[in-house]
Design a protein around this motif. Sequence first.
Motif, PDB file in Angstrom:
ATOM      1  N   HIS A 176       0.827  -1.205   0.000  1.00  0.00           N
ATOM      2  CA  HIS A 176       0.000   0.000   0.000  1.00  0.00           C
ATOM      3  C   HIS A 176       0.865   1.260   0.000  1.00  0.00           C
ATOM      4  CE1 HIS A 176      -2.535  -3.279   1.644  1.00  0.00           C
ATOM      5  NE2 HIS A 176      -3.383  -2.757   0.789  1.00  0.00           N
ATOM      6  N   TYR A 177       1.470   1.527  -1.147  1.00  0.00           N
ATOM      7  CA  TYR A 177       2.440   2.602  -1.255  1.00  0.00           C
ATOM      8  C   TYR A 177       1.804   3.987  -1.141  1.00  0.00           C
ATOM      9  CZ  TYR A 177       0.719   2.463  -6.071  1.00  0.00           C
ATOM     10  OH  TYR A 177      -0.078   2.452  -7.187  1.00  0.00           O
ATOM     11  N   GLN A 178       0.500   4.108  -1.268  1.00  0.00           N
ATOM     12  CA  GLN A 178      -0.152   5.412  -1.166  1.00  0.00           C
ATOM     13  C   GLN A 178      -0.511   5.783   0.274  1.00  0.00           C
ATOM     14  OE1 GLN A 178      -3.343   4.628  -4.042  1.00  0.00           O
ATOM     15  NE2 GLN A 178      -2.359   6.052  -5.442  1.00  0.00           N
ATOM     16  N   SER A 179      -0.184   4.924   1.216  1.00  0.00           N
ATOM     17  CA  SER A 179      -0.527   5.164   2.615  1.00  0.00           C
ATOM     18  C   SER A 179       0.650   5.750   3.381  1.00  0.00           C
ATOM     19  CB  SER A 179      -0.958   3.852   3.281  1.00  0.00           C
ATOM     20  OG  SER A 179      -1.129   4.028   4.676  1.00  0.00           O
ATOM     21  N   PRO A 180       0.391   6.645   4.352  1.00  0.00           N
ATOM     22  CA  PRO A 180       1.484   7.098   5.212  1.00  0.00           C
ATOM     23  C   PRO A 180       2.060   5.980   6.076  1.00  0.00           C
ATOM     24  CG  PRO A 180      -0.636   7.883   6.045  1.00  0.00           C
ATOM     25  CD  PRO A 180      -0.888   7.291   4.691  1.00  0.00           C
ATOM     26  N   LEU A 181       1.354   4.845   6.138  1.00  0.00           N
ATOM     27  CA  LEU A 181       1.828   3.692   6.902  1.00  0.00           C
ATOM     28  C   LEU A 181       2.696   2.752   6.061  1.00  0.00           C
ATOM     29  CD1 LEU A 181      -1.517   2.807   8.731  1.00  0.00           C
ATOM     30  CD2 LEU A 181       0.413   4.100   9.654  1.00  0.00           C
ATOM     31  N   PHE A 182       2.933   3.110   4.796  1.00  0.00           N
ATOM     32  CA  PHE A 182       3.601   2.208   3.850  1.00  0.00           C
ATOM     33  C   PHE A 182       4.986   1.776   4.324  1.00  0.00           C
ATOM     34  CE2 PHE A 182       6.606   1.929   0.239  1.00  0.00           C
ATOM     35  CZ  PHE A 182       6.146   0.760  -0.350  1.00  0.00           C
ATOM     36  N   HIS A 206       6.615  -5.057 -12.343  1.00  0.00           N
ATOM     37  CA  HIS A 206       7.078  -5.932 -11.263  1.00  0.00           C
ATOM     38  C   HIS A 206       7.463  -5.064 -10.081  1.00  0.00           C
ATOM     39  CE1 HIS A 206      10.266  -9.119  -9.852  1.00  0.00           C
ATOM     40  NE2 HIS A 206       9.321  -8.901  -8.971  1.00  0.00           N
ATOM     41  N   TYR A 207       6.638  -5.120  -9.020  1.00  0.00           N
ATOM     42  CA  TYR A 207       6.968  -4.422  -7.777  1.00  0.00           C
ATOM     43  C   TYR A 207       7.955  -5.298  -7.008  1.00  0.00           C
ATOM     44  CZ  TYR A 207       2.884  -1.327  -8.355  1.00  0.00           C
ATOM     45  OH  TYR A 207       1.979  -0.411  -8.803  1.00  0.00           O
ATOM     46  N   LYS A 208       9.183  -4.832  -6.862  1.00  0.00           N
ATOM     47  CA  LYS A 208      10.179  -5.588  -6.116  1.00  0.00           C
ATOM     48  C   LYS A 208      10.158  -5.180  -4.641  1.00  0.00           C
ATOM     49  CE  LYS A 208      12.974  -6.516 -10.159  1.00  0.00           C
ATOM     50  NZ  LYS A 208      14.309  -6.505 -10.797  1.00  0.00           N
ATOM     51  N   PHE A 209       8.994  -4.788  -4.208  1.00  0.00           N
ATOM     52  CA  PHE A 209       8.712  -4.490  -2.812  1.00  0.00           C
ATOM     53  C   PHE A 209       7.335  -5.070  -2.526  1.00  0.00           C
ATOM     54  CE2 PHE A 209       7.206  -0.954  -5.379  1.00  0.00           C
ATOM     55  CZ  PHE A 209       5.912  -0.771  -4.924  1.00  0.00           C
ATOM     56  N   GLY A 210       6.840  -4.859  -1.315  1.00  0.00           N
ATOM     57  CA  GLY A 210       5.503  -5.364  -1.010  1.00  0.00           C
ATOM     58  C   GLY A 210       5.464  -6.884  -0.989  1.00  0.00           C
ATOM     59  N   GLY A 211       4.299  -7.414  -1.257  1.00  0.00           N
ATOM     60  CA  GLY A 211       4.130  -8.856  -1.244  1.00  0.00           C
ATOM     61  C   GLY A 211       2.725  -9.236  -0.837  1.00  0.00           C
ATOM     62  N   HIS A 212       2.608 -10.400  -0.255  1.00  0.00           N
ATOM     63  CA  HIS A 212       1.294 -10.889   0.164  1.00  0.00           C
ATOM     64  C   HIS A 212       1.481 -11.931   1.251  1.00  0.00           C
ATOM     65  CE1 HIS A 212       1.785 -14.738  -2.084  1.00  0.00           C
ATOM     66  NE2 HIS A 212       2.492 -13.993  -2.890  1.00  0.00           N
ATOM     67  N   ALA A 213       0.395 -12.229   1.951  1.00  0.00           N
ATOM     68  CA  ALA A 213       0.404 -13.232   3.011  1.00  0.00           C
ATOM     69  C   ALA A 213      -0.952 -13.919   3.038  1.00  0.00           C
ATOM     70  CB  ALA A 213       0.724 -12.596   4.360  1.00  0.00           C
ATOM     71  N   ASN A 214      -1.038 -14.968   3.827  1.00  0.00           N
ATOM     72  CA  ASN A 214      -2.272 -15.745   3.944  1.00  0.00           C
ATOM     73  C   ASN A 214      -3.150 -15.102   5.013  1.00  0.00           C
ATOM     74  OD1 ASN A 214      -4.217 -17.668   4.825  1.00  0.00           O
ATOM     75  ND2 ASN A 214      -2.959 -19.340   4.054  1.00  0.00           N
ATOM     76  N   PRO A 215      -4.315 -14.560   4.637  1.00  0.00           N
ATOM     77  CA  PRO A 215      -5.153 -13.882   5.633  1.00  0.00           C
ATOM     78  C   PRO A 215      -5.561 -14.773   6.802  1.00  0.00           C
ATOM     79  CG  PRO A 215      -5.858 -13.303   3.425  1.00  0.00           C
ATOM     80  CD  PRO A 215      -4.859 -14.405   3.274  1.00  0.00           C
ATOM     81  N   GLN A 216      -5.970 -16.017   6.516  1.00  0.00           N
ATOM     82  CA  GLN A 216      -6.407 -16.894   7.604  1.00  0.00           C
ATOM     83  C   GLN A 216      -5.248 -17.212   8.545  1.00  0.00           C
ATOM     84  OE1 GLN A 216      -7.063 -17.607   4.294  1.00  0.00           O
ATOM     85  NE2 GLN A 216      -9.218 -17.017   4.272  1.00  0.00           N
ATOM     86  N   ARG A 217      -4.105 -17.567   7.982  1.00  0.00           N
ATOM     87  CA  ARG A 217      -2.938 -17.865   8.808  1.00  0.00           C
ATOM     88  C   ARG A 217      -2.510 -16.647   9.626  1.00  0.00           C
ATOM     89  NH1 ARG A 217      -1.297 -23.171   9.675  1.00  0.00           N
ATOM     90  NH2 ARG A 217      -1.112 -24.315   7.712  1.00  0.00           N
ATOM     91  N   SER A 218      -2.581 -15.469   9.006  1.00  0.00           N
ATOM     92  CA  SER A 218      -2.123 -14.259   9.687  1.00  0.00           C
ATOM     93  C   SER A 218      -3.027 -13.906  10.855  1.00  0.00           C
ATOM     94  CB  SER A 218      -2.046 -13.104   8.690  1.00  0.00           C
ATOM     95  OG  SER A 218      -1.108 -13.384   7.667  1.00  0.00           O
ATOM     96  N   VAL A 219      -4.343 -14.011  10.658  1.00  0.00           N
ATOM     97  CA  VAL A 219      -5.267 -13.770  11.767  1.00  0.00           C
ATOM     98  C   VAL A 219      -4.962 -14.722  12.916  1.00  0.00           C
ATOM     99  CG1 VAL A 219      -7.678 -14.019  12.492  1.00  0.00           C
ATOM    100  CG2 VAL A 219      -7.132 -12.766  10.403  1.00  0.00           C
ATOM    101  N   GLN A 220      -4.769 -15.978  12.578  1.00  0.00           N
ATOM    102  CA  GLN A 220      -4.445 -16.990  13.585  1.00  0.00           C
ATOM    103  C   GLN A 220      -3.146 -16.637  14.305  1.00  0.00           C
ATOM    104  OE1 GLN A 220      -3.153 -20.978  12.126  1.00  0.00           O
ATOM    105  NE2 GLN A 220      -5.022 -21.709  13.095  1.00  0.00           N
ATOM    106  N   ALA A 221      -2.143 -16.195  13.539  1.00  0.00           N
ATOM    107  CA  ALA A 221      -0.843 -15.861  14.129  1.00  0.00           C
ATOM    108  C   ALA A 221      -0.961 -14.674  15.085  1.00  0.00           C
ATOM    109  CB  ALA A 221       0.169 -15.557  13.027  1.00  0.00           C
ATOM    110  N   TYR A 222      -1.673 -13.627  14.666  1.00  0.00           N
ATOM    111  CA  TYR A 222      -1.878 -12.481  15.551  1.00  0.00           C
ATOM    112  C   TYR A 222      -2.569 -12.914  16.847  1.00  0.00           C
ATOM    113  CZ  TYR A 222      -0.793  -8.688  12.193  1.00  0.00           C
ATOM    114  OH  TYR A 222      -0.176  -7.803  11.352  1.00  0.00           O
ATOM    115  N   ALA A 223      -3.631 -13.710  16.700  1.00  0.00           N
ATOM    116  CA  ALA A 223      -4.413 -14.108  17.873  1.00  0.00           C
ATOM    117  C   ALA A 223      -3.578 -14.940  18.840  1.00  0.00           C
ATOM    118  CB  ALA A 223      -5.656 -14.882  17.432  1.00  0.00           C
TER     119      ALA A 223
END
Length: 378
Positions: A51-57, A132-149
């Motif tokens: 999310h390169y347009q965000s101040p949180l990027f 080709h964005y050589k930054f950023g990426g992706h993750a598994n939403p279900q796994r990530s929610v589980q990991a945070y919890a």
Amino acid sequence: MSGSEVVIVGGGVTGLSAGWWLARSGVKVTVLDKFIVGWEASGRNGGGASHYQSPLFDEEQRMWPQMDELLGYPTEHQKERVIIAMTERQWEQYRFVAERHHRLGHPVEVLDVKQVQEAVPLAGDNCFGGVHYKFGGHANPQRSVQAYAWALQDLGGQIIQHSPVTSFETAGGKVTAVKTATATYGCDAVVVAAGPQIPQLMAQFGIDIPLAPARAEMIITEPAPMMPIGGVDGHKLYGRQTMRGNLAYGGGPHEWIDVDATGPKDRPSTPLMRNLASRLAELLPKAAHLNIIRSWAGVIENSPDGRPIIDRLTSPDNVVVASMSGVGFGLSPASGHAIRDLVIDGACSFANIDILKLSRFDNLESDWREKRGWMPIS
């Protein structure tokens, strides 16, 4: 009454990440969710983290590669993304965006059709090129929610599911307790990260949060041969290839809906599933033979300008509101950090997030949804 220093209303990735960041700072945290964690958009999205347009990027990019180690559980984070242009106009737009990234110092590469096919073997020769964005990426939403919890609980945080919040107790300009149908939770501070339910909850304080809820639908295909880069967007689709080879994709148009304090009335499949499948077959022609094995929908809340709302209120002055407007998953490591800072320090330590304040909507027209066409179908 049970006590907690901070009560978080909403167990999506934003609420869970905020809880994890707070617990890392030694804060006693309780997360309340109306159903189960990650049940809405947090577990039903394309998993993108670019999310390169965000101040949180910058913080998003700094944190994601570390998250598996920091959380202690897998998120299945993968680096980089490819954006494929399916029309000449998109091709012009993407090249413009690529040049902007170059000026900002973000590593990108413009790809011709042959290079797109090398990076994305399931693509065809029906595209105009890609970036080709050589930054950023992706993750598994279900796994990530589980990991945070799990990580939050490992730090002593408490997660209480099937507990929709009904009201708040206040005294001296602060929230002193959060109430559900079965319990009352005393607190020193509150984070409201309840997605589409935020407006109803904040209306109890006389505060208008302008959000429009919409269904976000996803499809999952049979496994395909693994590609060198699993994060591929384009043709108004967002998604990824899972680590098992399945293609998980979603995209508009949104179905605008209304929700009450408990969420949407139902979640039927819609004709959008066929639309998604057709566009995915065009984006990745060599995957057109794959069967869809399941689909699901969650509900996302959208602000009028499409940007998140992250703000600490002045009244009650111990409440932080966090609505991510459809980009909550990817920004979650950074938004959780920002929320932690607002709760403890009153200001974000790593970025200027004034652009995300609620006050930007002070003069918003009352019929903003109608003017944007963001209205439920009767």
